[in-house]
Design a protein around this motif. Structure first.
Motif, PDB file in Angstrom:
ATOM      1  N   SER A   8      43.523  36.376  31.712  1.00  0.00           N
ATOM      2  CA  SER A   8      44.129  36.619  33.014  1.00  0.00           C
ATOM      3  C   SER A   8      44.898  37.927  32.963  1.00  0.00           C
ATOM      4  O   SER A   8      45.729  38.138  32.068  1.00  0.00           O
ATOM      5  CB  SER A   8      45.073  35.470  33.390  1.00  0.00           C
ATOM      6  N   THR A  10      46.696  41.061  35.644  1.00  0.00           N
ATOM      7  CA  THR A  10      47.075  41.458  36.996  1.00  0.00           C
ATOM      8  C   THR A  10      47.221  42.968  37.062  1.00  0.00           C
ATOM      9  O   THR A  10      47.869  43.580  36.216  1.00  0.00           O
ATOM     10  CB  THR A  10      48.399  40.795  37.416  1.00  0.00           C
ATOM     11  N   THR A  15      44.896  39.637  40.577  1.00  0.00           N
ATOM     12  CA  THR A  15      44.809  38.946  39.293  1.00  0.00           C
ATOM     13  C   THR A  15      43.355  38.570  39.040  1.00  0.00           C
ATOM     14  O   THR A  15      42.737  37.878  39.857  1.00  0.00           O
ATOM     15  CB  THR A  15      45.681  37.689  39.266  1.00  0.00           C
ATOM     16  N   ILE A  17      40.883  36.500  36.762  1.00  0.00           N
ATOM     17  CA  ILE A  17      40.804  35.388  35.822  1.00  0.00           C
ATOM     18  C   ILE A  17      39.374  35.336  35.294  1.00  0.00           C
ATOM     19  O   ILE A  17      38.429  35.215  36.070  1.00  0.00           O
ATOM     20  CB  ILE A  17      41.191  34.058  36.496  1.00  0.00           C
ATOM     21  N   ALA A  39      46.050  28.944  34.981  1.00  0.00           N
ATOM     22  CA  ALA A  39      45.953  30.364  35.329  1.00  0.00           C
ATOM     23  C   ALA A  39      45.954  30.567  36.845  1.00  0.00           C
ATOM     24  O   ALA A  39      46.628  31.471  37.362  1.00  0.00           O
ATOM     25  CB  ALA A  39      44.692  30.969  34.714  1.00  0.00           C
ATOM     26  N   LYS A  42      49.512  29.771  38.187  1.00  0.00           N
ATOM     27  CA  LYS A  42      50.435  30.859  37.867  1.00  0.00           C
ATOM     28  C   LYS A  42      50.201  32.063  38.776  1.00  0.00           C
ATOM     29  O   LYS A  42      51.150  32.672  39.286  1.00  0.00           O
ATOM     30  CB  LYS A  42      50.262  31.265  36.407  1.00  0.00           C
ATOM     31  N   ALA A  43      48.935  32.400  39.016  1.00  0.00           N
ATOM     32  CA  ALA A  43      48.619  33.547  39.879  1.00  0.00           C
ATOM     33  C   ALA A  43      49.047  33.277  41.317  1.00  0.00           C
ATOM     34  O   ALA A  43      49.573  34.159  42.004  1.00  0.00           O
ATOM     35  CB  ALA A  43      47.128  33.854  39.810  1.00  0.00           C
ATOM     36  N   ASP A  44      48.819  32.058  41.791  1.00  0.00           N
ATOM     37  CA  ASP A  44      49.180  31.709  43.168  1.00  0.00           C
ATOM     38  C   ASP A  44      50.685  31.764  43.378  1.00  0.00           C
ATOM     39  O   ASP A  44      51.155  32.116  44.464  1.00  0.00           O
ATOM     40  CB  ASP A  44      48.650  30.309  43.484  1.00  0.00           C
ATOM     41  N   ASP A  46      52.717  33.704  41.657  1.00  0.00           N
ATOM     42  CA  ASP A  46      53.195  35.053  41.330  1.00  0.00           C
ATOM     43  C   ASP A  46      53.315  35.884  42.607  1.00  0.00           C
ATOM     44  O   ASP A  46      52.333  36.082  43.319  1.00  0.00           O
ATOM     45  CB  ASP A  46      52.208  35.707  40.364  1.00  0.00           C
ATOM     46  N   THR A  49      50.859  38.901  42.939  1.00  0.00           N
ATOM     47  CA  THR A  49      49.431  38.661  43.151  1.00  0.00           C
ATOM     48  C   THR A  49      49.139  38.398  44.620  1.00  0.00           C
ATOM     49  O   THR A  49      49.680  37.477  45.221  1.00  0.00           O
ATOM     50  CB  THR A  49      48.956  37.468  42.306  1.00  0.00           C
ATOM     51  N   ILE A  52      43.051  36.828  44.098  1.00  0.00           N
ATOM     52  CA  ILE A  52      42.571  36.394  42.787  1.00  0.00           C
ATOM     53  C   ILE A  52      41.060  36.584  42.733  1.00  0.00           C
ATOM     54  O   ILE A  52      40.342  36.189  43.658  1.00  0.00           O
ATOM     55  CB  ILE A  52      42.905  34.910  42.530  1.00  0.00           C
ATOM     56  N   THR A  99      46.521  31.791  48.171  1.00  0.00           N
ATOM     57  CA  THR A  99      46.083  33.130  47.762  1.00  0.00           C
ATOM     58  C   THR A  99      44.555  33.203  47.829  1.00  0.00           C
ATOM     59  O   THR A  99      43.874  32.321  47.299  1.00  0.00           O
ATOM     60  CB  THR A  99      46.537  33.429  46.325  1.00  0.00           C
TER      61      THR A  99
END
Length: 260
Positions: A8, A10, A15, A17, A39, A42-44, A46, A49, A52, A99
């Protein structure tokens, strides 16, 4: 965070993945599904971000399917639990993220791999991509949403044929069917998908999340998509993004959205 089967990274609001089991053609096992859940979550969450992208490592496969060795000896109850937990943890989870998720499908996307790509909000394929749901050739059916999402995307008849024959289609046929939005040369896949991500990031994150929820509602049993649209439309009026977007339009300037 460190993963065994997932990468992962960014960069500039995107981001990426990457399922990273090249020796297994990126097949999904339980550990990989859990790592993907983490993953994506976490990205959602962040704030940096905005989009994705999910893809597979190497040039051969996005995801070549599920890791059959993990469940070949499962009982009826264990099989049902496998599907239910997988759908909740990854496939439905991805489909309902606020996201935007774009699947960059490189190479084979079979079984659980195609189901993951279909859970994304839309798909871009490399010109060497091959897609299919071959589960009936193993005496089972798609269990991660394939029997539901494939008909939504390509129509009931085509989905029935693809699932019953356990066949594969190439990228151009997938484009013709509406399964993917674009087909590009493999070497240009991530750059092209990143270009779409850049266009998305010009717009309001709050409005995009609302649009995802409204669109998804139209495909859910017991939900009225029009009612969901009315509610989400109204809620947009209470966001800072709406105030910024309308004022920017009226003042003939570009908006600076904060996602609030």
């Amino acid at each position: 965070m460190s993963y065994n089967n997932v990468l992962s990274a960014t960069n500039e609001g995107v981001t990426t993945i990457t399922i990273n089991r090249p020796s297994k053609l990126n097949a999904l096992n339980s550990e990989t599904i859990q790592e993907l859940h983490t993953a994506f979550k976490k990205a959602d969450e962040d704030k940096v971000t905005k989009v994705i992208i999910v893809t597979g490592s190497g040039e051969k496969a996005f995801v070549a399917g599920a890791d059959i060795s993990e469940f070949a000896d499962f009982s009826v109850s264990e099989g049902g639990k496998l599907a239910a937990e997988g759908q909740a943890k990854l496939f439905d989870f991805v489909a309902n993220l606020d996201t935007p998720v774009i699947a960059a499908v490189n190479g084979f996307a079979l079984g659980g791999g195609l189901e993951l790509a279909m859970a994304a909000h839309f798909r871009v394929a490399s010109d060497n991509a091959k897609m299919g749901l071959p589960e009936v050739s193993l005496g089972v059916i798609p269990g991660y949403g394939g029997t539901q999402r494939l008909p939504q995307l390509v129509g009931k008849g085509r989905a029935m044929e693809l699932i019953m024959t356990a066949g594969m289609i190439d990228a151009n046929q997938a484009l013709q069917y509406g399964l993917v939005n674009h087909v590009v040369a493999q070497e240009n896949l991530l750059e092209f998908t990143g270009g779409i991500a850049a266009k998305i990031m010009r717009n309001s994150p709050m409005a995009i999340a609302a649009a995802i929820r409204a669109i998804n509602a139209g495909f859910e049993d017991g939900e009225n998509g029009f009612d969901a649209e009315v509610m989400e439309f109204g809620n947009c009026f209470g966001t800072a993004d709406f105030q910024e977007g309308t004022q920017a339009f009226l003042n003939k300037r570009k908006p600076v959205f904060t996602g609030k």
